[in-house]
Design a protein around this motif. Structure first.
Motif, PDB file in Angstrom:
ATOM      1  N   ILE A 238       0.661  -0.970  -0.002  1.00  0.00           N
ATOM      2  CA  ILE A 238      -0.557  -0.488  -0.023  1.00  0.00           C
ATOM      3  C   ILE A 238       0.399   1.417  -0.485  1.00  0.00           C
ATOM      4  CG2 ILE A 238      -2.244   0.622   1.587  1.00  0.00           C
ATOM      5  CD1 ILE A 238      -2.790  -1.204   2.453  1.00  0.00           C
ATOM      6  N   SER A 239       1.670   0.890   1.122  1.00  0.00           N
ATOM      7  CA  SER A 239       2.438   2.504   0.969  1.00  0.00           C
ATOM      8  C   SER A 239       3.438   2.951  -0.137  1.00  0.00           C
ATOM      9  CB  SER A 239       3.593   2.468   2.573  1.00  0.00           C
ATOM     10  OG  SER A 239       4.368   1.451   2.567  1.00  0.00           O
ATOM     11  N   ALA A 240       3.318   1.997  -0.610  1.00  0.00           N
ATOM     12  CA  ALA A 240       4.922   2.353  -2.044  1.00  0.00           C
ATOM     13  C   ALA A 240       4.311   2.316  -2.779  1.00  0.00           C
ATOM     14  CB  ALA A 240       5.294   0.640  -2.348  1.00  0.00           C
ATOM     15  N   PHE A 241       2.463   2.029  -3.038  1.00  0.00           N
ATOM     16  CA  PHE A 241       2.342   2.006  -4.142  1.00  0.00           C
ATOM     17  C   PHE A 241       1.545   4.487  -4.077  1.00  0.00           C
ATOM     18  CE2 PHE A 241      -2.430   2.959  -6.458  1.00  0.00           C
ATOM     19  CZ  PHE A 241      -1.930   2.199  -7.200  1.00  0.00           C
ATOM     20  N   ILE A 242       1.875   4.611  -3.188  1.00  0.00           N
ATOM     21  CA  ILE A 242       1.249   5.521  -3.406  1.00  0.00           C
ATOM     22  C   ILE A 242       2.633   6.473  -3.779  1.00  0.00           C
ATOM     23  CG2 ILE A 242       0.518   7.299  -0.677  1.00  0.00           C
ATOM     24  CD1 ILE A 242      -1.831   5.624   0.049  1.00  0.00           C
ATOM     25  N   THR A 243       3.855   6.439  -2.302  1.00  0.00           N
ATOM     26  CA  THR A 243       4.651   6.922  -2.720  1.00  0.00           C
ATOM     27  C   THR A 243       5.161   6.708  -4.369  1.00  0.00           C
ATOM     28  OG1 THR A 243       6.100   5.698  -2.238  1.00  0.00           O
ATOM     29  CG2 THR A 243       5.543   6.503  -0.826  1.00  0.00           C
ATOM     30  N   GLY A 244       5.216   5.602  -4.836  1.00  0.00           N
ATOM     31  CA  GLY A 244       5.223   5.703  -6.131  1.00  0.00           C
ATOM     32  C   GLY A 244       4.478   6.399  -7.496  1.00  0.00           C
ATOM     33  N   MET A 245       2.818   6.501  -7.063  1.00  0.00           N
ATOM     34  CA  MET A 245       2.187   7.622  -7.882  1.00  0.00           C
ATOM     35  C   MET A 245       2.404   8.872  -7.705  1.00  0.00           C
ATOM     36  SD  MET A 245      -0.349   5.763  -9.136  1.00  0.00           S
ATOM     37  CE  MET A 245      -1.652   6.967  -9.773  1.00  0.00           C
ATOM     38  N   ALA A 246       2.738   9.393  -6.483  1.00  0.00           N
ATOM     39  CA  ALA A 246       3.570  10.569  -5.516  1.00  0.00           C
ATOM     40  C   ALA A 246       4.467  11.164  -6.853  1.00  0.00           C
ATOM     41  CB  ALA A 246       3.280  10.669  -4.562  1.00  0.00           C
ATOM     42  N   ALA A 252      -1.397  14.910  -7.465  1.00  0.00           N
ATOM     43  CA  ALA A 252      -2.938  13.795  -8.664  1.00  0.00           C
ATOM     44  C   ALA A 252      -2.402  12.099  -7.962  1.00  0.00           C
ATOM     45  CB  ALA A 252      -2.854  14.166  -9.556  1.00  0.00           C
ATOM     46  N   GLY A 253      -1.375  12.077  -8.133  1.00  0.00           N
ATOM     47  CA  GLY A 253      -0.816  10.393  -7.498  1.00  0.00           C
ATOM     48  C   GLY A 253      -1.302  10.084  -5.881  1.00  0.00           C
ATOM     49  N   ALA A 258      -3.940   6.690  -2.742  1.00  0.00           N
ATOM     50  CA  ALA A 258      -4.865   7.360  -1.232  1.00  0.00           C
ATOM     51  C   ALA A 258      -6.621   6.315  -1.501  1.00  0.00           C
ATOM     52  CB  ALA A 258      -4.635   8.461  -0.277  1.00  0.00           C
ATOM     53  N   LEU A 259      -6.933   7.169  -2.869  1.00  0.00           N
ATOM     54  CA  LEU A 259      -8.868   6.716  -2.969  1.00  0.00           C
ATOM     55  C   LEU A 259      -8.665   5.006  -3.760  1.00  0.00           C
ATOM     56  CD1 LEU A 259      -9.986  10.315  -4.252  1.00  0.00           C
ATOM     57  CD2 LEU A 259     -10.415   9.146  -2.171  1.00  0.00           C
ATOM     58  N   THR A 260      -7.822   5.178  -4.525  1.00  0.00           N
ATOM     59  CA  THR A 260      -7.840   3.714  -5.056  1.00  0.00           C
ATOM     60  C   THR A 260      -7.922   2.771  -3.798  1.00  0.00           C
ATOM     61  OG1 THR A 260      -6.736   4.420  -6.460  1.00  0.00           O
ATOM     62  CG2 THR A 260      -6.815   2.125  -5.728  1.00  0.00           C
ATOM     63  N   GLY A 336       5.178  16.991  -6.620  1.00  0.00           N
ATOM     64  CA  GLY A 336       5.240  16.758  -5.037  1.00  0.00           C
ATOM     65  C   GLY A 336       6.232  16.314  -4.133  1.00  0.00           C
ATOM     66  N   GLY A 337       7.074  17.325  -4.788  1.00  0.00           N
ATOM     67  CA  GLY A 337       8.158  17.601  -3.405  1.00  0.00           C
ATOM     68  C   GLY A 337       9.011  16.330  -3.692  1.00  0.00           C
ATOM     69  N   ALA A 338       9.254  15.897  -5.330  1.00  0.00           N
ATOM     70  CA  ALA A 338      10.433  15.178  -5.217  1.00  0.00           C
ATOM     71  C   ALA A 338      11.520  15.641  -6.183  1.00  0.00           C
ATOM     72  CB  ALA A 338       9.834  13.650  -6.358  1.00  0.00           C
TER      73      ALA A 338
END
Length: 361
Positions: A238-246, A252-253, A258-260, A336-338
């Motif tokens: 879960i966390s890796a997917f969210i950070t990856g989308m960000a 937006a990612g 998170a909504l997914t 997103g801060g990256a």
């Protein structure tokens, strides 16, 4: 004199925001209430063994009582039925013959175990009615009484007799994975450092939560290390997917990831009820997301060591790998801060003073 007052928000924007918020609330209510409202048994796999004529009668009688609730699988006998239950191929079994018996598995589903218990009562009533009719036809004074035994092959732990702890643990895991992913996306800069943070966070949380849920609450009676690994892999997925989308899409990612997990994956995870209780194909679809796969893996680890764990393991590993790969792919994005790895790799280097200009003559 200039007017320094802050301009009012346009009415059109106010109305648009209000309508959007109404839609959001509607989606949230729908996502969390729809599974429970539409929940009912559908094609539950149940084994059955016994004489062909008796099997046909029982199948017809139960289908008339609850149409479409049970999908029977014929097995050779009790031993094969027990094996099918322990490997999670079926939720229970009906054994017919001289000593009829109903096998349940409250660890697989307390709701299905209760349903099969009711079926055992119906079976016993029908068997005694047939025995009474046969005795009357033969002119016998004594009518034999038939008792249908109910055996819980894989019972729930004494520390969690209703299975509420195991079912309730899944949503906090989803929130924990989300919180970790969002925090890492906001605070940690650099793709490789985000990956490291996600792995360390998931491993540490897995060790801590396995101790709380298992050792403290008693909701996870299985091996501590297996539970820690299952929880850690779920959190990482879960966390890796969210950070990856960000990393890939920025803010937006972050919201999409998170909504997914909350509005799509969690309601169809089947953590509290069997996947067959959800309208097709959503029960099966839910098993392809981390909450569903994580709930299945935790149940298997604690109660069904003979079951095949390959599918939930592959699903969780796949989501974790996809998330980590997205972090690498999006490393050059600044949304997103990256920031680029080339900059992040040197952010801890000591600052250097600019060289002084040579003195002029």
């Amino acid at each position: 004199m200039s007017d320094t007052r802050t301009p009012h928000t346009p009415i059109a924007r106010v109305l648009a925001l209000s309508v959007a918020l109404v839609a959001v609330v509607g989606v949230i209510v729908l996502a969390f209430s729809w599974p429970s409202i539409t929940s009912e048994p559908r094609d539950l796999p149940v084994a059955i063994a016994g004489p062909a004529e008796a099997v046909a009668q029982i199948e017809q009688g139960l289908d008339e009582a609850q149409p479409g609730a049970i999908a029977f699988t014929e097995v050779a006998g009790r031993d094969e039925a027990v094996e099918a239950i322990e490997t999670r191929e079926v939720y229970g079994a009906i054994i017919l013959g001289q000593q009829p018996e109903v096998l349940t598995s409250s660890a697989a589903s307390a709701a299905v175990a209760q349903l099969l218990g009711a079926a055992a009562a119906q079976l016993q009533q029908a068997a005694n009615a047939q025995a009474a009719a046969a005795a009357q036809a033969q002119g016998l004074d004594t009518v034999p009484t038939i008792e249908v035994a109910v055996t819980d092959v894989v019972p729930l732990a004494d520390t969690d007799p209703r299975g509420t702890g195991l079912a309730a643990a899944m949503f906090p895991l989803v929130l924990g994975g989300m919180a970790g992913g969002i925090a890492i996306a906001f605070v940690v800069i650099g793709a490789m450092r985000r990956i490291l943070a996600a792995v360390v966070y998931s491993a540490g949380a897995g060790l801590a939560l396995a101790g709380i849920l298992g050792g403290w609450f008693g909701s996870l009676p299985g091996d501590y290390w297996l539970n820690a690994g299952a929880i850690a892999l779920t959190l990482l997925a879960i966390s890796a997917f969210i950070t990856g989308m960000a990393a890939l899409l920025g803010r937006a990612g972050l919201g999409l990831g998170a909504l997914t997990m909350v509005l799509v994956a969690n309601p169809i995870s089947s953590a509290a009820v069997p996947k067959e209780f959800l309208p097709a194909p959503w029960g099966d679809v839910g098993q392809w997301f981390p909450p569903g796969a994580g709930a299945t893996l935790l149940r298997d680890v604690n109660y069904f060591p003979s079951a095949d764990w390959a599918f939930p393991l592959l699903v969780l590993t796949g989501w974790a790998v996809v998330g980590l790969v997205l972090s690498v792919i999006g490393h050059f994005r600044t949304a997103g801060g990256a920031e680029p790895d080339a900059e992040a790799a040197h952010e801890d280097d000591p600052a250097t003073e600019p060289a002084p200009e040579p003195a002029r003559a």
